[in-house]
Scaffold this motif. Structure first.
Motif, PDB file in Angstrom:
ATOM      1  N   VAL A  11       1.886  64.513 -28.043  1.00 23.05           N
ATOM      2  CA  VAL A  11       2.603  63.443 -27.353  1.00 23.05           C
ATOM      3  C   VAL A  11       3.124  62.448 -28.394  1.00 23.05           C
ATOM      4  O   VAL A  11       2.419  62.079 -29.332  1.00 23.05           O
ATOM      5  N   CYS A  12       4.334  61.999 -28.191  1.00 28.00           N
ATOM      6  CA  CYS A  12       4.891  60.981 -29.088  1.00 28.00           C
ATOM      7  C   CYS A  12       4.382  59.615 -28.634  1.00 28.00           C
ATOM      8  O   CYS A  12       4.581  59.232 -27.482  1.00 28.00           O
ATOM      9  N   PRO A  13       3.705  58.880 -29.524  1.00 25.73           N
ATOM     10  CA  PRO A  13       3.156  57.579 -29.126  1.00 25.73           C
ATOM     11  C   PRO A  13       4.250  56.538 -28.947  1.00 25.73           C
ATOM     12  O   PRO A  13       4.022  55.497 -28.344  1.00 25.73           O
ATOM     13  N   VAL A  14       5.452  56.824 -29.455  1.00 26.01           N
ATOM     14  CA  VAL A  14       6.540  55.844 -29.368  1.00 26.01           C
ATOM     15  C   VAL A  14       7.339  56.007 -28.065  1.00 26.01           C
ATOM     16  O   VAL A  14       7.485  55.075 -27.287  1.00 26.01           O
ATOM     17  N   CYS A  15       7.827  57.231 -27.809  1.00 29.34           N
ATOM     18  CA  CYS A  15       8.683  57.400 -26.630  1.00 29.34           C
ATOM     19  C   CYS A  15       8.037  58.218 -25.519  1.00 29.34           C
ATOM     20  O   CYS A  15       8.603  58.375 -24.446  1.00 29.34           O
ATOM     21  N   GLY A  16       6.852  58.763 -25.773  1.00 32.36           N
ATOM     22  CA  GLY A  16       6.163  59.494 -24.719  1.00 32.36           C
ATOM     23  C   GLY A  16       6.612  60.926 -24.548  1.00 32.36           C
ATOM     24  O   GLY A  16       6.138  61.631 -23.664  1.00 32.36           O
ATOM     25  N   ASN A  17       7.507  61.375 -25.397  1.00 33.25           N
ATOM     26  CA  ASN A  17       7.969  62.760 -25.337  1.00 33.25           C
ATOM     27  C   ASN A  17       6.803  63.729 -25.577  1.00 33.25           C
ATOM     28  O   ASN A  17       5.930  63.459 -26.390  1.00 33.25           O
ATOM     29  N   GLN A  18       6.781  64.825 -24.836  1.00 34.71           N
ATOM     30  CA  GLN A  18       5.711  65.812 -25.022  1.00 34.71           C
ATOM     31  C   GLN A  18       6.283  67.119 -25.559  1.00 34.71           C
ATOM     32  O   GLN A  18       7.317  67.577 -25.102  1.00 34.71           O
TER      33      GLN A  18
ATOM     34  N   LYS B 170       6.829  66.150 -35.853  1.00 31.22           N
ATOM     35  CA  LYS B 170       7.705  65.016 -35.552  1.00 31.22           C
ATOM     36  C   LYS B 170       8.307  65.154 -34.166  1.00 31.22           C
ATOM     37  O   LYS B 170       8.684  66.251 -33.746  1.00 31.22           O
ATOM     38  N   CYS B 171       8.393  64.022 -33.484  1.00 35.22           N
ATOM     39  CA  CYS B 171       8.990  63.989 -32.151  1.00 35.22           C
ATOM     40  C   CYS B 171      10.453  64.421 -32.241  1.00 35.22           C
ATOM     41  O   CYS B 171      11.197  63.950 -33.090  1.00 35.22           O
ATOM     42  N   SER B 172      10.835  65.330 -31.354  1.00 33.24           N
ATOM     43  CA  SER B 172      12.203  65.844 -31.411  1.00 33.24           C
ATOM     44  C   SER B 172      13.220  64.805 -30.940  1.00 33.24           C
ATOM     45  O   SER B 172      14.406  64.946 -31.162  1.00 33.24           O
ATOM     46  N   LYS B 173      12.730  63.763 -30.274  1.00 37.44           N
ATOM     47  CA  LYS B 173      13.663  62.747 -29.760  1.00 37.44           C
ATOM     48  C   LYS B 173      13.832  61.571 -30.724  1.00 37.44           C
ATOM     49  O   LYS B 173      14.935  61.131 -30.987  1.00 37.44           O
ATOM     50  N   CYS B 174      12.668  61.043 -31.220  1.00 39.42           N
ATOM     51  CA  CYS B 174      12.802  59.844 -32.050  1.00 39.42           C
ATOM     52  C   CYS B 174      12.285  60.033 -33.471  1.00 39.42           C
ATOM     53  O   CYS B 174      12.400  59.141 -34.297  1.00 39.42           O
ATOM     54  N   GLY B 175      11.735  61.157 -33.764  1.00 40.62           N
ATOM     55  CA  GLY B 175      11.318  61.434 -35.137  1.00 40.62           C
ATOM     56  C   GLY B 175       9.985  60.835 -35.547  1.00 40.62           C
ATOM     57  O   GLY B 175       9.585  60.971 -36.700  1.00 40.62           O
TER      58      GLY B 175
HETATM   59 ZN   LIG Z   1       9.396  60.072 -29.730  1.00 38.83          ZN
END
Ligand SMILES: [Zn+2]
Length: 149
Positions: free
Chosen positions: A117-124, A137-142
């Motif tokens: 889980v991305c702690p910044v944007c919540g992307n899973q 790395k989060c695919s949305k915000c890195g």
């Molecule tokens: Zn993210």
């Protein structure tokens, strides 16, 4: 040359593997060994009442082979009943459906599936085996991710 025996398909392990007359100590008891496929044959034909043709198909063998297995099973059971012998269900040449799922058996199953889980944007994102979330790395915000669930 010995013709290899094709395995007979049975649906699962036998529910019992030993059957003995009451009141006779095991040490003095004669036993007959019923093969797993023989028990299956009896079950399909005599208990579930299927046609021989159908039984043979279920066990993936010819009708003649099924007939032989069935008569052998009946003879052993009759011997046990009439002569007071124990029945041991063991061995034989058979395959169970579960055996075909044996690939990867013993490996730790990924279930329930782990997510990062991305702690910044919540992307899973699904966790990649052998690769920690903290390096993914989060695919949305890195941002670097953390382990979810
Ligand atoms: Zn993210």
């Amino acid at each position: 040359m010995v013709r290899p025996i094709r395995p007979r398909f049975v649906r699962g392990p036998p529910s019992i593997d030993y059957f003995k007359p009451r009141g006779i100590p095991l040490s003095t008891l004669d036993e007959v060994v019923l093969k797993v496929e023989e028990l299956e044959a009896i079950k399909l034909k005599d208990l579930e009442g299927l046609e021989q043709e159908e039984c043979a198909k279920k066990m993936k063998i010819s009708r003649g082979t099924f007939q032989r297995i069935l008569s052998s099973a009946k003879k052993k059971i009759a011997d046990a009943l009439v002569n007071g012998k124990a029945i041991k269900v063991e061995g034989g040449n058979y395959k169970m459906p579960v055996a075909r799922m044996g690939r990867g058996f013993g490996r730790r199953a990924q279930w329930p599936p782990t997510v990062c889980v991305c702690p910044v944007c919540g992307n899973q994102q699904p966790k990649v085996a052998g690769f920690p979330c903290s390096q993914m790395k989060c695919s949305k915000c890195g941002s670097l991710m953390v382990r979810g669930d």
